[in-house]
Design an enzyme around this catalytic site. Sequence first.
Site, PDB file in Angstrom:
ATOM      1  N   ASN C 151     -22.808 -20.829  31.772  1.00  0.00           N
ATOM      2  CA  ASN C 151     -23.824 -19.783  31.754  1.00  0.00           C
ATOM      3  C   ASN C 151     -25.218 -20.290  32.079  1.00  0.00           C
ATOM      4  O   ASN C 151     -26.054 -19.530  32.549  1.00  0.00           O
ATOM      5  CB  ASN C 151     -23.850 -19.056  30.400  1.00  0.00           C
ATOM      6  CG  ASN C 151     -23.850 -19.997  29.220  1.00  0.00           C
ATOM      7  OD1 ASN C 151     -23.069 -20.939  29.165  1.00  0.00           O
ATOM      8  ND2 ASN C 151     -24.731 -19.750  28.272  1.00  0.00           N
ATOM      9  N   CYS C 324     -36.194 -22.173  22.748  1.00  0.00           N
ATOM     10  CA  CYS C 324     -37.444 -21.955  22.035  1.00  0.00           C
ATOM     11  C   CYS C 324     -37.427 -20.744  21.128  1.00  0.00           C
ATOM     12  O   CYS C 324     -37.853 -20.796  19.989  1.00  0.00           O
ATOM     13  CB  CYS C 324     -38.584 -21.775  23.032  1.00  0.00           C
ATOM     14  SG  CYS C 324     -39.660 -23.226  23.079  1.00  0.00           S
TER      15      CYS C 324
HETATM   16  C1  PLP Z   1     -20.381 -17.994  28.838  1.00  0.00           C
HETATM   17  C2  PLP Z   1     -20.673 -16.932  27.850  1.00  0.00           C
HETATM   18  N1  PLP Z   1     -19.804 -16.709  26.843  1.00  0.00           N
HETATM   19  C3  PLP Z   1     -20.011 -15.748  25.925  1.00  0.00           C
HETATM   20  C4  PLP Z   1     -21.125 -14.942  25.969  1.00  0.00           C
HETATM   21  C5  PLP Z   1     -21.288 -13.895  24.914  1.00  0.00           C
HETATM   22  O1  PLP Z   1     -21.173 -12.601  25.414  1.00  0.00           O
HETATM   23  P1  PLP Z   1     -21.738 -11.353  24.594  1.00  0.00           P
HETATM   24  O2  PLP Z   1     -23.197 -11.586  24.445  1.00  0.00           O
HETATM   25  O3  PLP Z   1     -21.403 -10.185  25.407  1.00  0.00           O
HETATM   26  O4  PLP Z   1     -21.065 -11.362  23.256  1.00  0.00           O
HETATM   27  C6  PLP Z   1     -22.068 -15.142  27.000  1.00  0.00           C
HETATM   28  C7  PLP Z   1     -23.299 -14.327  27.146  1.00  0.00           C
HETATM   29  O5  PLP Z   1     -24.094 -14.115  26.305  1.00  0.00           O
HETATM   30  C8  PLP Z   1     -21.833 -16.155  27.960  1.00  0.00           C
HETATM   31  O6  PLP Z   1     -22.689 -16.375  28.950  1.00  0.00           O
END
Ligand code: PLP
Lengths: 148, 148, 395, 395
Positions: C151, C324
């Site tokens: 992410n 942060c």
């Molecule tokens: C790789 C990854 N896993 C899990 C999540 C969690 O998703 P959510 O915020 O929809 O619960 C996110 C995003 O926030 C993510 O980027």
Amino acid sequence: MALYSEKVMDHFRNPRNVGKLEDADGIGEVGNAKCGDIMRMYIKVDPATNVITDVKFNTFGCGSAIATSSMATELIKGKPLSEALELSNKAVVEALDGLPAQKLHCSVLAEEAVRAAVRDYYDKNEIAYGDELRPCEGHCDTCGHEHA
Amino acid sequence: MALYSEKVMDHFRNPRNVGKLEDADGIGEVGNAKCGDIMRMYIKVDPATNVITDVKFNTFGCGSAIATSSMATELIKGKPLSEALELSNKAVVEALDGLPAQKLHCSVLAEEAVRAAVRDYYDKNEIAYGDELRPCEGHCDTCGHEHA
Amino acid sequence: MNVYADNAATTAVSKTALEAMLPCFQEVYGNPSSLHSPGQRAAEKLAAARDLFARRLNASPREITFTSGGSEADNQALRSAAALGARKGKKHIISTKFEHHAILHTLSALEKEGFTVTLLDIPPEGVVTAEQVRAALRTDTCLVSVMFANNEIGTIQPIGEIGAVCREAGVLFHTDAVQAAGHLPIDVEALQIDLLSLSAHKFHGPKGVGVLYARKGIPLVNVIYGGAQERGKRAGTENVPGICGAAAAFDEACEKMAEHQAYLTPLRDKLIAGLTAIPHTVLNGDAQRRLPGNVNVCFEGIEGESLLLLLDDRGVAASSGSACTSGSLDPSHVLLALGRPHEVAHGSLRLSLCEYNTPEEIDYLLAVLPEIVSYLRNMSPVWDELETGRRPHLI
Amino acid sequence: MNVYADNAATTAVSKTALEAMLPCFQEVYGNPSSLHSPGQRAAEKLAAARDLFARRLNASPREITFTSGGSEADNQALRSAAALGARKGKKHIISTKFEHHAILHTLSALEKEGFTVTLLDIPPEGVVTAEQVRAALRTDTCLVSVMFANNEIGTIQPIGEIGAVCREAGVLFHTDAVQAAGHLPIDVEALQIDLLSLSAHKFHGPKGVGVLYARKGIPLVNVIYGGAQERGKRAGTENVPGICGAAAAFDEACEKMAEHQAYLTPLRDKLIAGLTAIPHTVLNGDAQRRLPGNVNVCFEGIEGESLLLLLDDRGVAASSGSACTSGSLDPSHVLLALGRPHEVAHGSLRLSLCEYNTPEEIDYLLAVLPEIVSYLRNMSPVWDELETGRRPHLI
Ligand SMILES: Cc1ncc(COP(=O)(O)O)c(C=O)c1O
Ligand SMILES: Cc1ncc(COP(=O)(O)O)c(C=O)c1O
């Protein structure tokens, strides 16, 4: 942005006294890059009156690190050293109309930076000072506890 | 409603052969009110041909209990007893274009009701029958396993 | 100019998704568990959404469970595989150091419950290898969980290869596909994925809807207990509008995936080229094996938050690896795992694009960013030390 | 005529709620955890929604946690109180036999983890007493959980009295207020409630949004692990549109509560009078101490599902205590707890009204129901036995 007060954003966007003082009488640096905040403060002192005649800062850090540096310089500029040493992180926070809880450590850093600069001035001029002016340990975790 | 096929809804809304046969030759009742389904089936048998000449039912139960009762009566009406005994719950389900998994027990009840009515006819007429025509234990949990 | 370049954090709901949701608020508002027509109409919509996710993932509808988001799906996937493992006496789990906290924190909780967790190191280019997974396998390994795409730095992991290693070893394989779903092709059969999580708001669906794919035969354990919704595995009245919006968004994202990829890749690469031309700036993660919309760089000598604030003043919404805002002083665990020193990791910037971004926006970013970076460096005592040679440059 | 009389199952989203949601899909769509303006605008909306729930419940904003629904809030409330109890060596929980499954199944899970649960019997009128709670208290009791109003029979529990007993004993008190919120006044201070769950879709808010109120000082445990949302206690990107819709709906429901109550009570009472005039029909639950929109009766000799199907054919959406659709053959645990015999419990009908229902609809219900009941009774072998005296009437 709602995270910070208008005052913080003003000092962040238009920081007062940014820069270096090539002929500084005292330089204080606190924080470390690992922890994400370094403040370096330069002061010019009139030895006759003990008044801080000029002050500048350089800061590496988040928005509130920059804003607290800026505010701290404003608060000590033109003040006698004794008053500068009384500057508390709380006073900086109040002058900025508050800081988010997780950012209070920045105001502590600003307080420490001022003290470090004064200490440096004392050291350079061989002026004795007490234990209460001992240096910040420079380790962010140390500053983790609440000061304000 | 999407829960049930059109066929099920048709037999539920317009159940065939609802009612009692006052002069029934055999009456079978299965299920119990505690479990939420009771089917009672009445048959009229031509002793010469062993053909079921008339059949009626009364059912207390959910939509599929009513629909499976209705379909079962249709499937055995005019049939010889031997054929009626071969009616499987699966045949009832297929004739109704399927039932939701949790409703399959209703089709088992319908099968059992037919067998119970035939058994009653045999008992009344002192006709011997084999073990395979033993009565349903009437306990819903017994019928919980999948038949279809 | 306003530029929203934080699509990895969340996206705007698409027209398609919104149109799929709207009828569910005041017309088809029944409870899908209800027997009556208003309820059954909602149940039909739910079934259609389930079918769609199944078809697009090459799964079957019974393998699709709707959750409240990616985090819940991640939690349930790990807990289900762990429970299954525990029943067989297998209590070792393999994952990576740069997973999302929904994975890492669930793994910490499982560790407290007696599981052993191996977190794989992240090679400098941000792509773990199937070999690393194979080498970490133990006889008591019950689960491997490796994210599809990271992410923060957007690097794409070799999911098919890892799937093959796991399948061969008879170990369950979960992938957090929250960042990949709707952006990269996913075929759970071809990639030999056993469990997969995704979240609708990352591909122009609504917030608050996730999907857990669990291969047939893998029993799920409840994270939320209660009613018999989702075959008893996820209690709570289903968020029908959200689920319908999620399905519509996923369908569209999959349909237009190649088109979006072709549009975004050059924009991304232009941005990377322009930003890495700024001195002492480095791209985080492999330049090619990354999400079509992800740019993540570190600028030496400055700190991420002030960069974001100044960008925001110029109308640019971006994010930084630095945590942060969460109250922690630590820089991104992802960048640290990648081997960036703390001081460098603090100066990270993530720009995540989607098909709504325009070439003009890229030009604008490339115009404002060098200015802001210079401004902050001029204010920075760290930069001063780097430039005056008192500190060695790290990048 | 179409009559939606299943508002206890779920409600249509109100105009007010929808209007509060719409701007959050494509305009204020940022992630509230993001530092930039689009994110902070979303954070402000989230904060406003939190303030609103706090104000309406007489709580403070920090005591409000948003969840994915009533079930999750129930799960988290019980698990948090249990974890706190366990730390003090207190592992006894008191609840009632007619709670929702979100409570009962979580309690079963806790029993497997070593807790002891006492479920209070339900008096015939469907109202448990503070005395029952007091009598069940043990020195190791850590939690009492009693629902505010029952979801099937609508009876209102003496929450303030139970709260007082718990406060006096120093035991945490949770109430599942999913059916009560927006319909009955709730003041967590006055009623001495420590933990409370509610669900937006029961008062014309959207599905997929719940609230957990937890009094200051009660640490929550995570049901979902991951990001630092909700002060670290509930991971997952917040469903901002849903939460805004929930807050707007709650505000309106609280604002117009007295008006709705004054409108609904006579309609409810007319319906009760008309239905109980059908022979061998009984009202379930106290006639007065019940939700303004709840009617629940048992008709002897017939089964609920076929009644619902025939009502549906006439355009009426209603529900039955019978859990037919869930695959279970058991009748409602609520009606059994109330002392109804199995055979009677099968023949239940719940009509739950809201302010959208009209007096004409009530007349329509009173016209079609007696017909349908007669029709089914005529087909029922049970009714036959009752009428021919082979079985004694139970009601
Ligand atoms: C790789 C990854 N896993 C899990 C999540 C969690 O998703 P959510 O915020 O929809 O619960 C996110 C995003 O926030 C993510 O980027
Ligand atoms: C009393 C009660 N508690 C909990 C719930 C669960 O709420 P949700 O379906 O929103 O999770 C419901 C409704 O379904 C309910 O009526």
